[in-house]
Design a protein around this motif. Structure first.
Motif, short mmCIF file in Angstrom:
data_model
loop_
_atom_site.label_atom_id
_atom_site.label_comp_id
_atom_site.label_asym_id
_atom_site.label_seq_id
_atom_site.Cartn_x
_atom_site.Cartn_y
_atom_site.Cartn_z
N ASN A 137 0.34 -1.12 -0.33
CA ASN A 137 0.07 -0.23 -0.09
C ASN A 137 1.09 1.18 0.19
O ASN A 137 2.42 1.08 0.34
CB ASN A 137 -1.35 0.28 1.31
N ALA A 138 0.22 2.42 -0.63
CA ALA A 138 0.99 3.63 -0.02
C ALA A 138 1.25 4.25 0.40
O ALA A 138 2.04 4.91 1.59
CB ALA A 138 0.24 5.03 -1.61
N LYS A 139 0.86 3.35 1.71
CA LYS A 139 0.70 4.15 3.44
C LYS A 139 0.89 2.36 3.78
O LYS A 139 0.41 1.72 4.22
CB LYS A 139 -0.39 4.84 4.07
N ALA A 140 2.08 2.89 4.78
CA ALA A 140 2.52 1.38 5.38
C ALA A 140 1.95 1.01 7.33
O ALA A 140 1.12 2.15 7.39
CB ALA A 140 3.54 1.58 5.36
N GLY A 141 0.97 0.13 7.53
CA GLY A 141 0.72 -1.03 8.09
C GLY A 141 1.54 -0.76 9.25
O GLY A 141 2.92 -0.59 8.90
N ILE A 142 0.64 -0.74 10.36
CA ILE A 142 1.48 -0.61 12.00
C ILE A 142 2.05 -2.12 11.69
O ILE A 142 3.54 -2.32 12.18
CB ILE A 142 0.51 -1.25 13.00
N ALA A 143 1.86 -3.54 11.35
CA ALA A 143 2.00 -4.88 11.47
C ALA A 143 3.90 -4.71 10.80
O ALA A 143 4.84 -4.88 10.69
CB ALA A 143 1.79 -6.13 10.68
N ASN A 144 4.27 -4.05 9.32
CA ASN A 144 5.04 -4.15 8.57
C ASN A 144 6.03 -2.73 8.54
O ASN A 144 7.17 -2.90 8.97
CB ASN A 144 4.97 -3.52 6.73
N LYS A 145 5.48 -1.92 9.52
CA LYS A 145 6.26 -0.95 10.24
C LYS A 145 6.94 -1.28 11.85
O LYS A 145 8.22 -1.65 11.44
CB LYS A 145 5.65 0.63 11.00
N ILE A 146 6.66 -2.23 12.33
CA ILE A 146 7.36 -3.15 13.03
C ILE A 146 8.12 -4.24 12.29
O ILE A 146 9.24 -3.88 12.84
CB ILE A 146 6.39 -3.99 14.28
N GLY A 304 -12.04 5.80 4.56
CA GLY A 304 -10.05 5.29 4.52
C GLY A 304 -9.40 6.79 4.93
O GLY A 304 -9.65 7.68 5.09
N ASN A 305 -7.87 6.09 4.71
CA ASN A 305 -7.35 6.90 5.18
C ASN A 305 -6.73 7.96 3.95
O ASN A 305 -5.05 8.00 3.37
CB ASN A 305 -5.94 6.17 5.63
N GLY A 306 -6.98 7.27 2.57
CA GLY A 306 -6.56 7.66 1.74
C GLY A 306 -5.87 7.38 0.67
O GLY A 306 -5.37 7.54 -0.30
N GLU A 307 -5.63 6.14 0.90
CA GLU A 307 -4.24 5.00 0.21
C GLU A 307 -4.98 4.73 -1.23
O GLU A 307 -4.45 4.50 -1.45
CB GLU A 307 -3.87 4.36 0.99
N GLN A 308 -6.06 5.00 -0.95
CA GLN A 308 -6.32 3.48 -2.51
C GLN A 308 -6.44 5.02 -3.68
O GLN A 308 -5.70 4.74 -4.44
CB GLN A 308 -8.08 4.03 -2.51
N GLU A 309 -6.58 6.10 -3.43
CA GLU A 309 -5.95 7.26 -4.51
C GLU A 309 -4.22 7.42 -4.18
O GLU A 309 -4.09 7.34 -5.62
CB GLU A 309 -6.73 8.82 -4.12
N LEU A 310 -3.88 7.31 -3.28
CA LEU A 310 -2.21 7.37 -3.47
C LEU A 310 -2.26 6.12 -4.17
O LEU A 310 -0.81 5.95 -5.61
CB LEU A 310 -2.17 7.16 -2.20
N ASN A 311 -2.54 4.76 -4.32
CA ASN A 311 -2.05 3.58 -5.23
C ASN A 311 -1.84 4.18 -5.91
O ASN A 311 -1.51 4.18 -7.62
CB ASN A 311 -2.52 2.14 -4.63
N ALA A 312 -3.41 4.11 -6.62
CA ALA A 312 -3.38 4.85 -8.48
C ALA A 312 -2.60 6.63 -9.47
O ALA A 312 -2.70 6.25 -10.07
CB ALA A 312 -4.57 5.85 -8.50
N LYS A 313 -2.01 6.57 -7.73
CA LYS A 313 -1.64 8.32 -8.63
C LYS A 313 -0.06 7.85 -9.25
O LYS A 313 -0.37 8.40 -10.33
CB LYS A 313 -0.59 8.98 -7.34
N PRO A 314 0.51 6.93 -9.43
CA PRO A 314 1.83 6.95 -9.84
C PRO A 314 1.52 6.42 -11.70
O PRO A 314 1.99 6.38 -12.84
CB PRO A 314 2.62 5.44 -9.39
N ILE A 315 0.02 5.28 -11.69
CA ILE A 315 -0.15 4.89 -12.96
C ILE A 315 -1.20 6.24 -14.21
O ILE A 315 -0.47 6.34 -15.00
CB ILE A 315 -1.17 4.25 -12.64
N VAL A 316 -1.82 7.32 -13.02
CA VAL A 316 -2.37 8.38 -13.31
C VAL A 316 -1.16 9.14 -13.96
O VAL A 316 -1.90 9.68 -14.86
CB VAL A 316 -3.14 8.92 -12.38
N ALA A 317 -0.15 9.21 -13.28
CA ALA A 317 0.62 10.50 -13.65
C ALA A 317 1.77 9.95 -14.95
O ALA A 317 2.11 10.86 -15.47
CB ALA A 317 1.49 10.70 -12.86
N GLN A 318 1.29 8.88 -15.70
CA GLN A 318 2.51 8.70 -16.15
C GLN A 318 0.99 8.27 -17.06
O GLN A 318 1.57 7.80 -18.79
CB GLN A 318 2.58 6.58 -16.46
#
Length: 377
Positions: A137-146, A304-318
């Protein structure tokens, strides 16, 4: 360490949702392609989709108690410590039993216990097992941060996810591992057969609509509400509306067909049949749609925390797609924006190339190679 003659032992930890499980299984498949002697064990919980998906792919599944992490102060916080201890103990038993050489985690309920169990236990005889962490995800979850604090390598789908290994400012950007049946898909070669499979004509533009495994009401209402105009414009529709949802369509006309189904079990054929898609922008959806070079209208979840929009932004930017807010996807939008896009073949071709260039088709193999480097190191 496992016996060299029996191959390395790898645990993939990514249970709960398809967004965690599919990348784990894609890496498992890539590991077997690189070295058939590797033993892969999937770690999961009894409440996740892994109980169905993992056995279907032919991998052994070991179950441990889930550890949902409360996002707000509640009474569940008091139960967290004993839950973590029980789950870590179960994960440690699996690690010892399969003699794991490396753990690769993808977040979710099972990843945190696996990360904690990988450390040396109270017994001096227990060894540490190296960890590789992948954040989809574009924003990391707690488990992966640990997990990243203990990891040998930290990987991410996109830059700026907020996760990194010690001594680094960001994770290694790899993309999201996607199964080979998707990354190896030749849409042009399969288009005719795929359209025949769904009962779609071979000579009209095809719009694919799907809102995840359960469907999405906004997508359902917007596209079905423009069914007559789509048919009149000669645009066929393949619409997965969700097993618990229904959509209302006008009586069949002489125009292009509208094929509505509860669920698509063959997404590879759906992608091959389509010229463009309207979909949510979960990390796995964006990864698959861009990997096959499919132009898309991405409609992020409105909460949610807006991560879905962030997920798509790199594709849209291209230039491989557009982002449309949930509230703005209406029948009028379909008529005024989507229909002209589907009727412009040159525009679709440019968007398709941009989407494919922005995707990461080789992510599964890259992650698998990194896992092997860490295990053998």
């Amino acid at each position: 360490m496992s016996d060299e003659a029996t191959g390395l032992s790898v645990i993939v930890a990514g249970g709960g949702t398809a967004g965690h499980i599919e990348p784990a299984l894609a890496v498992a498949d890539a590991l077997h392609r690189l070295d058939p002697s590797i033993r892969v064990t999937a770690l999961g919980t009894a409440r996740g989709l892994e109980t169905k998906l993992v056995p279907e792919r032919g991998y052994p599944l070991e179950l441990i108690p889930p550890v949902p992490l409360p996002r707000k102060p509640t009474m569940d916080l008091a139960k967290l410590a004993p839950r973590v201890r029980a789950s870590v103990k179960a994960a440690r038993e699996v690690i010892d039993r399969v003699e794991a050489d490396v753990i690769v985690g993808f977040g979710g309920y099972v990843a945190l216990p696996a990360y904690l169990a990988a450390g040396a236990g109270p017994s001096k005889r227990r060894r540490k097992v190296p960890i590789v962490v992948h954040e989809a995800n574009a924003k990391a979850g707690i488990a992966n941060k640990i997990g990243a604090r203990r990891a040998a390598r930290v990987l991410a789908a996109v830059p700026g996810s907020g996760i990194h290994a010690r001594g680094m400012s960001d994770a290694e950007v790899i993309g999201i591992p996607v199964r080979s049946s998707i990354t190896g898909l030749d849409r042009d070669a399969f288009r005719g057969g795929a359209r025949a499979h769904f009962g779609l004509p071979g000579d009209t533009p095809v719009l694919l609509v799907f809102g995840g495994s359960q469907g999405a009401r906004t997508l359902n209402e917007a596209v079905s509400g423009a069914a007559e105009q789509l048919a009149a414009a000669g645009i066929s529709v393949l619409h997965a509306h969700g097993p618990k949802n229904t959509i209302t369509l006008p009586s069949p006309t002489d125009g292009a067909p509208y094929v509505a189904v509860p669920y698509l079990s063959r997404m590879d054929l759906a992608y091959a049949a389509a010229d463009a898609a309207i979909c949510r922008s979960g990390a796995m959806t964006v990864a698959e749609v861009s990997a096959v070079g499919l132009p898309a209208i991405y409609v992020p979840l409105p909460h949610g925390n807006g991560e879905q929009e962030l997920n798509a932004k790199p594709i849209v930017a291209q230039g491989g797609g557009r982002i449309v807010p949930d509230a703005e996807l209406t029948p009028d939008y379909i008529v005024n924006q989507v229909i002209p896009m589907l009727r412009d073949r040159e525009r679709l071709l440019v968007m398709s190339r941009a989407a494919a260039d922005a995707g990461h088709r080789d992510a599964a193999v890259e992650v698998a190679r990194i896992v092997l480097e860490v295990a053998r190191g």
